[in-house]
Write a protein that holds these residues in place. Structure first.
Motif, short mmCIF file in Angstrom:
data_model
loop_
_atom_site.label_atom_id
_atom_site.label_comp_id
_atom_site.label_asym_id
_atom_site.label_seq_id
_atom_site.Cartn_x
_atom_site.Cartn_y
_atom_site.Cartn_z
N GLY A 108 26.19 -60.74 -38.31
CA GLY A 108 27.25 -59.94 -37.72
C GLY A 108 28.63 -60.55 -37.83
N ARG A 109 28.70 -61.85 -38.11
CA ARG A 109 30.00 -62.51 -38.19
C ARG A 109 30.72 -62.12 -39.47
N PHE A 110 32.02 -61.84 -39.35
CA PHE A 110 32.87 -61.61 -40.52
C PHE A 110 33.37 -62.96 -41.03
N LEU A 111 33.40 -63.10 -42.36
CA LEU A 111 33.76 -64.36 -42.98
C LEU A 111 35.20 -64.32 -43.46
N ASP A 112 35.97 -65.31 -43.04
CA ASP A 112 37.38 -65.39 -43.38
C ASP A 112 37.56 -66.24 -44.64
N GLU A 113 38.10 -65.64 -45.69
CA GLU A 113 38.26 -66.34 -46.96
C GLU A 113 39.10 -67.60 -46.82
N ALA A 114 40.20 -67.52 -46.08
CA ALA A 114 41.10 -68.66 -45.95
C ALA A 114 40.41 -69.82 -45.24
N TRP A 115 39.68 -69.52 -44.18
CA TRP A 115 38.98 -70.56 -43.43
C TRP A 115 37.90 -71.22 -44.28
N ILE A 116 37.16 -70.43 -45.04
CA ILE A 116 36.11 -70.99 -45.88
C ILE A 116 36.71 -71.82 -47.01
N SER A 117 37.77 -71.32 -47.65
CA SER A 117 38.38 -72.08 -48.75
C SER A 117 38.92 -73.42 -48.24
N GLU A 118 39.47 -73.43 -47.04
CA GLU A 118 39.96 -74.68 -46.45
C GLU A 118 38.79 -75.60 -46.11
N SER A 119 37.70 -75.05 -45.58
CA SER A 119 36.54 -75.85 -45.19
C SER A 119 35.86 -76.48 -46.41
N VAL A 120 35.81 -75.72 -47.50
CA VAL A 120 35.13 -76.21 -48.70
C VAL A 120 36.07 -77.05 -49.56
N GLY A 121 37.37 -76.80 -49.44
CA GLY A 121 38.34 -77.53 -50.24
C GLY A 121 38.56 -76.92 -51.60
N THR A 122 38.73 -75.61 -51.61
CA THR A 122 38.93 -74.91 -52.87
C THR A 122 39.87 -73.73 -52.64
N SER A 123 40.22 -73.03 -53.71
CA SER A 123 41.07 -71.85 -53.57
C SER A 123 40.23 -70.66 -53.14
N ARG A 124 40.88 -69.53 -52.93
CA ARG A 124 40.15 -68.35 -52.47
C ARG A 124 39.32 -67.69 -53.57
N THR A 125 39.74 -67.87 -54.83
CA THR A 125 39.02 -67.19 -55.92
C THR A 125 37.55 -67.60 -55.99
N PRO A 126 37.21 -68.89 -55.95
CA PRO A 126 35.79 -69.26 -55.95
C PRO A 126 35.03 -68.71 -54.73
N VAL A 127 35.73 -68.59 -53.61
CA VAL A 127 35.09 -68.05 -52.41
C VAL A 127 34.73 -66.58 -52.64
N ARG A 128 35.66 -65.82 -53.22
CA ARG A 128 35.37 -64.41 -53.51
C ARG A 128 34.19 -64.29 -54.48
N GLU A 129 34.17 -65.17 -55.48
CA GLU A 129 33.06 -65.16 -56.44
C GLU A 129 31.73 -65.49 -55.74
N ALA A 130 31.79 -66.45 -54.82
CA ALA A 130 30.59 -66.81 -54.05
C ALA A 130 30.13 -65.63 -53.20
N PHE A 131 31.07 -64.90 -52.64
CA PHE A 131 30.73 -63.72 -51.82
C PHE A 131 29.92 -62.71 -52.63
N HIS A 132 30.29 -62.50 -53.88
CA HIS A 132 29.58 -61.53 -54.71
C HIS A 132 28.14 -61.97 -54.95
N ARG A 133 27.95 -63.26 -55.18
CA ARG A 133 26.58 -63.77 -55.35
C ARG A 133 25.79 -63.66 -54.05
N LEU A 134 26.41 -64.00 -52.95
CA LEU A 134 25.73 -63.90 -51.65
C LEU A 134 25.39 -62.45 -51.32
N HIS A 135 26.25 -61.54 -51.74
CA HIS A 135 25.97 -60.12 -51.54
C HIS A 135 24.77 -59.69 -52.38
#
Length: 219
Positions: A34-61
């Motif tokens: 139920g939690r919504f995932l914030d791209e900026a928070w995840i990119s900061e936590s992982v240490g990367t830009s938002r683009t890899p996070v968006r790509e990861a979201f598609h795989r997770l989906h």
């Protein structure tokens, strides 16, 4: 909320780091259904830009970890009873076939199984369900891998992430099952060591049957 991130390996892509980090936090339950995932928070936590996070979201989906909702973003999906049942059904087919083939060939039990069974028991005593799920997958994959059918191994590996997630969720719902699961693992090892095809088939079938109480809790 603060989550510690381990130092990523130098050979791992940013997309893979983002994917594994979000996946593991979902499996652990740190990122709950139920939690919504914030791209900026995840990119900061992982240490990367938002683009890899968006790509990861598609795989997770695609692996049914999250839903991508128009104008709302990524939301963690719940583990459903149906999903658990489907994963277990696929595992019964693959693991059962591999175990029967090993017994028919007189191959005995893979040598890593007793060590993994002990490690699972130790992690269970600590109620570290994430580690239990990881080790449990290694235990069962060793049976599939010993059959040396590369196609079955590929099919089994495709279940990995969902297999771990449903395993963690099932243990969180009913942690008192840990000793029963440990006993089943030991019995499976003994049946494989004896090349007892009928017994190992029965044991795996019982071991990989969804528990009604867990199914009811998942809905």
């Amino acid at each position: 909320m603060s989550i510690t991130v381990s130092e990523p390996g130098s050979n791992q892509s940013a997309r893979e780091r983002a994917y594994e980090w979000v996946r593991d936090q979902i499996i652990r339950g740190t990122l709950p259904a139920g939690r919504f995932l914030d791209e900026a928070w995840i990119s900061e936590s992982v240490g990367t830009s938002r683009t890899p996070v968006r790509e990861a979201f598609h795989r997770l989906h695609s692996e049914r970890f999250i839903d991508l909702l128009p104008r709302r973003g990524a939301q963690v999906r719940s583990v459903t009873g149906r999903e658990l049942e489907e994963v277990y059904a696929a595992r019964r087919l693959i693991e059962g076939h591999a175990a029967r083939a090993l017994c028919a060939a007189g191959a005995g039990a893979p040598v890593t199984l007793p060590v993994l069974a002990s490690a699972i028991e130790e992690a269970g005593r600590e109620q570290d369900w994430f580690t239990v799920a990881q080790l449990d997958r290694e235990f069962h994959r060793a049976i599939v891998d010993a059959h040396r059918n590369s196609v079955l191994v590929e099919l089994y590996d495709a279940l990995r992430s969902r297999q771990q997630r449903v395993a963690v969720r099932a243990m969180q719902i009913r942690p008192q099952r840990a000793p029963e699961i440990d006993a089943q693992h030991r019995a499976i090892v003994a049946a494989l060591a004896d090349n007892d095809v009928d017994l190992v088939s029965t044991l795996l079938d019982e071991h990989l049957r969804p528990i009604p109480e867990i199914m009811a809790a998942l809905g």
